[in-house]
Design a protein around this motif. Structure first.
Motif, PDB file in Angstrom:
ATOM      1  N   ARG A  10       0.833  -1.370  -0.142  1.00  0.00           N
ATOM      2  CA  ARG A  10      -0.005   0.008  -0.082  1.00  0.00           C
ATOM      3  C   ARG A  10       0.829   1.151  -0.037  1.00  0.00           C
ATOM      4  O   ARG A  10       0.414   2.201  -0.383  1.00  0.00           O
ATOM      5  N   GLY A  11       2.194   1.265   0.585  1.00  0.00           N
ATOM      6  CA  GLY A  11       3.030   2.231   0.513  1.00  0.00           C
ATOM      7  C   GLY A  11       2.785   2.890   1.557  1.00  0.00           C
ATOM      8  O   GLY A  11       1.995   2.825   2.483  1.00  0.00           O
ATOM      9  N   THR A  12       3.865   4.112   1.705  1.00  0.00           N
ATOM     10  CA  THR A  12       3.721   5.107   2.909  1.00  0.00           C
ATOM     11  C   THR A  12       2.943   6.311   2.565  1.00  0.00           C
ATOM     12  O   THR A  12       2.372   6.846   3.517  1.00  0.00           O
ATOM     13  N   ALA A  13       2.674   6.520   1.151  1.00  0.00           N
ATOM     14  CA  ALA A  13       2.144   8.031   0.840  1.00  0.00           C
ATOM     15  C   ALA A  13       0.534   8.019   1.572  1.00  0.00           C
ATOM     16  O   ALA A  13       0.440   9.092   1.920  1.00  0.00           O
ATOM     17  N   ARG A  17      -0.583  11.289   3.744  1.00  0.00           N
ATOM     18  CA  ARG A  17      -1.886  12.126   3.240  1.00  0.00           C
ATOM     19  C   ARG A  17      -2.757  12.098   4.465  1.00  0.00           C
ATOM     20  O   ARG A  17      -3.177  13.087   4.881  1.00  0.00           O
ATOM     21  N   LEU A  20      -1.386  14.314   7.320  1.00  0.00           N
ATOM     22  CA  LEU A  20      -1.378  15.798   6.687  1.00  0.00           C
ATOM     23  C   LEU A  20      -2.853  16.169   7.003  1.00  0.00           C
ATOM     24  O   LEU A  20      -2.882  17.433   7.538  1.00  0.00           O
ATOM     25  N   LEU A  24      -3.592  19.335   9.728  1.00  0.00           N
ATOM     26  CA  LEU A  24      -3.793  20.732   9.056  1.00  0.00           C
ATOM     27  C   LEU A  24      -5.156  21.014   9.280  1.00  0.00           C
ATOM     28  O   LEU A  24      -5.471  22.181   9.540  1.00  0.00           O
ATOM     29  N   ARG A  28      -5.232  24.861  10.914  1.00  0.00           N
ATOM     30  CA  ARG A  28      -6.012  25.891  10.269  1.00  0.00           C
ATOM     31  C   ARG A  28      -6.989  26.566  11.173  1.00  0.00           C
ATOM     32  O   ARG A  28      -7.217  27.757  10.947  1.00  0.00           O
TER      33      ARG A  28
ATOM     34  N   VAL B 146       5.478  15.709   3.413  1.00  0.00           N
ATOM     35  CA  VAL B 146       4.602  16.191   4.353  1.00  0.00           C
ATOM     36  C   VAL B 146       4.963  17.602   5.074  1.00  0.00           C
ATOM     37  O   VAL B 146       4.234  18.471   5.107  1.00  0.00           O
ATOM     38  N   VAL B 149       4.353  20.453   2.431  1.00  0.00           N
ATOM     39  CA  VAL B 149       2.789  20.504   2.490  1.00  0.00           C
ATOM     40  C   VAL B 149       2.343  21.349   3.592  1.00  0.00           C
ATOM     41  O   VAL B 149       1.475  22.396   3.170  1.00  0.00           O
ATOM     42  N   ARG B 150       2.631  20.904   4.646  1.00  0.00           N
ATOM     43  CA  ARG B 150       2.389  21.582   6.001  1.00  0.00           C
ATOM     44  C   ARG B 150       2.698  23.119   5.779  1.00  0.00           C
ATOM     45  O   ARG B 150       1.890  24.165   5.935  1.00  0.00           O
ATOM     46  N   ASP B 153       0.622  25.109   3.396  1.00  0.00           N
ATOM     47  CA  ASP B 153      -0.560  25.549   4.077  1.00  0.00           C
ATOM     48  C   ASP B 153      -0.539  26.775   4.790  1.00  0.00           C
ATOM     49  O   ASP B 153      -1.435  27.506   4.944  1.00  0.00           O
ATOM     50  N   ARG B 154       0.457  26.856   5.587  1.00  0.00           N
ATOM     51  CA  ARG B 154       0.624  27.963   6.390  1.00  0.00           C
ATOM     52  C   ARG B 154       0.821  29.294   5.539  1.00  0.00           C
ATOM     53  O   ARG B 154       0.216  30.394   5.805  1.00  0.00           O
ATOM     54  N   LYS B 162      -2.097  38.556   5.000  1.00  0.00           N
ATOM     55  CA  LYS B 162      -0.976  39.538   5.039  1.00  0.00           C
ATOM     56  C   LYS B 162      -0.907  40.303   3.925  1.00  0.00           C
ATOM     57  O   LYS B 162      -0.087  41.295   3.768  1.00  0.00           O
ATOM     58  N   GLY B 189       3.139   4.413  -4.684  1.00  0.00           N
ATOM     59  CA  GLY B 189       2.620   4.567  -3.217  1.00  0.00           C
ATOM     60  C   GLY B 189       3.598   5.210  -2.213  1.00  0.00           C
ATOM     61  O   GLY B 189       3.378   5.135  -1.144  1.00  0.00           O
ATOM     62  N   GLU B 190       4.915   5.568  -2.721  1.00  0.00           N
ATOM     63  CA  GLU B 190       5.884   5.901  -1.905  1.00  0.00           C
ATOM     64  C   GLU B 190       5.953   7.396  -1.859  1.00  0.00           C
ATOM     65  O   GLU B 190       6.595   8.169  -0.934  1.00  0.00           O
ATOM     66  N   MET B 191       5.100   8.161  -2.729  1.00  0.00           N
ATOM     67  CA  MET B 191       5.079   9.670  -2.492  1.00  0.00           C
ATOM     68  C   MET B 191       3.602  10.035  -2.634  1.00  0.00           C
ATOM     69  O   MET B 191       2.828   9.407  -3.411  1.00  0.00           O
ATOM     70  N   LEU B 192       3.506  11.409  -2.128  1.00  0.00           N
ATOM     71  CA  LEU B 192       2.104  11.864  -2.037  1.00  0.00           C
ATOM     72  C   LEU B 192       1.882  11.895  -3.912  1.00  0.00           C
ATOM     73  O   LEU B 192       2.573  12.403  -4.417  1.00  0.00           O
ATOM     74  N   ASP B 196      -3.602  14.164  -4.243  1.00  0.00           N
ATOM     75  CA  ASP B 196      -3.263  14.330  -2.901  1.00  0.00           C
ATOM     76  C   ASP B 196      -3.155  15.694  -2.278  1.00  0.00           C
ATOM     77  O   ASP B 196      -3.622  16.365  -1.458  1.00  0.00           O
ATOM     78  N   GLU B 199      -5.646  17.979  -3.238  1.00  0.00           N
ATOM     79  CA  GLU B 199      -6.889  18.030  -2.233  1.00  0.00           C
ATOM     80  C   GLU B 199      -6.583  18.681  -1.020  1.00  0.00           C
ATOM     81  O   GLU B 199      -7.464  19.417  -0.272  1.00  0.00           O
ATOM     82  N   ILE B 200      -5.390  18.607  -0.400  1.00  0.00           N
ATOM     83  CA  ILE B 200      -5.120  19.184   0.824  1.00  0.00           C
ATOM     84  C   ILE B 200      -4.921  20.551   0.830  1.00  0.00           C
ATOM     85  O   ILE B 200      -5.538  21.266   1.731  1.00  0.00           O
ATOM     86  N   LEU B 201      -4.134  21.041  -0.312  1.00  0.00           N
ATOM     87  CA  LEU B 201      -3.988  22.537  -0.122  1.00  0.00           C
ATOM     88  C   LEU B 201      -5.277  23.392  -0.965  1.00  0.00           C
ATOM     89  O   LEU B 201      -5.134  24.708  -0.802  1.00  0.00           O
TER      90      LEU B 201
END
Lengths: 86, 271
Positions: A10-13, A17, A20, A24, A28, B146, B149-150, B153-154, B162, B189-192, B196, B199-201
């Motif tokens: 399944r992997g670490t990504a 996700r 995060l 967040l 927020r 991670v 991305v965090r 978001d800030r 600002k 599946g090793e990288m966002l 992804d 969707e988050i940002l």
């Protein structure tokens, strides 16, 4: 064994996700309205402090932003003396 | 009247300066009048990435403080005559930048160019907020990782509170450039994945710049990647980004390096 290999495939990504998204959602609300929350907190506290002595640490102010409605939650713990007087 | 772009990220080392140089050069290559401005006072690097490090005489702080005229401090690119650089100071600290001084310099630049691209320092302190202050368009550079991305978001939160446009209640365009992306690793599946991060940002995607050896090669030589290797995958991503910034509709693809037949077969099987 099968389950283990399935999980590792399944992997670490997806973990990244999920972490995060949870982090967040929290940050927020903490930073997103930092100015507004700080102002409200200060003014509300000033009003309450006029009438009762309150412990600054016993006040919780949180803001949650939804799509249509946002809520401001203020939780003030009043000292014992006020309960008795009331 | 120029459009002011800020290239920002919060986190350091994600590719802000590379992106500033590449977008600036790509716009100039398309015939636009461009100035790239280094806001990283004390740790300037845009001059080095642009190959102009030995031509710096005056800098942003000299102009802000009125010790030099803007025209004296601007460095014309030797390869592209519509591209100019306003370097940051290497010695003084960020406190030397005043709000009024920066506003005046940005105002002057706005008159002279079609595009002004401000390379923000990392972090969320004064240097970063000054770099974004007058922006019309923000380009947020993010790695599929991670902490990046965090921090993005800030930064998006700061852009919404600002900047001058945010304070006036005007619209500030925000775009995402995802850099160092590896489609193979994302697939495994090793990288966002791109989706992804989007969707988050939840800001629109301007480009996906794949991880590539060409970026380091270009920086070694002091030449923006769009100039040094225009056919390379990262250069094509930046060139497409510039076309989108100019209002063209360009299909969103993740450019890849040319591969041998064997390499292509291998990628297909993996995908």
């Amino acid at each position: 064994m099968n389950l283990l290999s399935f999980l590792s495939r399944r992997g670490t990504a997806p973990v990244a996700r999920e972490r995060l998204q949870i982090l967040l959602a929290h940050e927020r609300t903490a930073f997103g309205n930092s100015d507004l929350v700080a102002v409200l907190r200060e003014e509300i506290l000033a009003v309450i402090a006029k009438h009762v002595a309150i412990d600054q640490d016993k006040v919780k102010i949180t803001m949650e932003r939804g799509n249509s409605v946002s809520t401001l939650e203020i939780d003030v713990e009043l000292p014992k003396a006020v309960h008795q007087a009331a | 009247m120029a459009k002011i772009i800020v290239v920002t990220s919060g986190k350091g080392g994600v590719g802000k300066t590379t992106t500033t140089a590449a977008l600036g050069a790509a716009l100039a290559q398309a015939g636009q009048n461009v100035c790239v401005v280094d806001f990283d006072v004390g740790l300037r690097n845009l001059d080095l990435i642009m190959g102009a490090e030995r031509r710096v005489v005056y800098d942003l702080i000299n102009v802000v403080q009125g010790d030099a005229k803007l025209t004296q401090a601007l460095i014309r690119d030797k390869r592209l005559d519509t591209l100019a650089l306003l370097p940051a100071s290497q010695t003084r600290d960020k406190d030397a930048l005043t709000d009024e001084g920066v506003a005046r310099v940005i105002g002057e630049l706005r008159e002279k160019f079609d595009w002004v691209i401000c390379d923000s320092p990392a972090g969320i302190e004064r240097g970063a907020t000054l770099a974004m202050r007058h922006a019309d368009i923000a380009v947020v550079v993010t790695n599929p990782e991670v902490s990046s991305v965090r921090d993005s978001d800030r930064i998006i939160g700061l852009l919404d509170s600002k900047t001058e446009r945010a304070e006036k209640g005007e619209h500030l365009e925000k775009h995402l450039i995802l850099t160092r992306y590896d489609p193979g690793r994302a697939e495994r599946g090793e990288m966002l994945k791109i989706e992804d991060v989007l969707e988050i940002l939840s800001i629109p995607l301007l480009a996906v710049v794949p991880e590539s050896e060409e970026v380091l090669k270009a920086s070694n030589l002091g030449s923006p990647v769009t100039l040094n290797a225009p056919q390379s995958a990262p250069a094509r991503a930046y060139i497409d980004a510039v076309r989108r910034l100019r209002g063209e509709t360009v299909e969103m693809i993740v450019p890849s390096e040319k591969r041998s037949l064997l390499g292509k077969l291998f990628t297909r099987r993996a995908a």
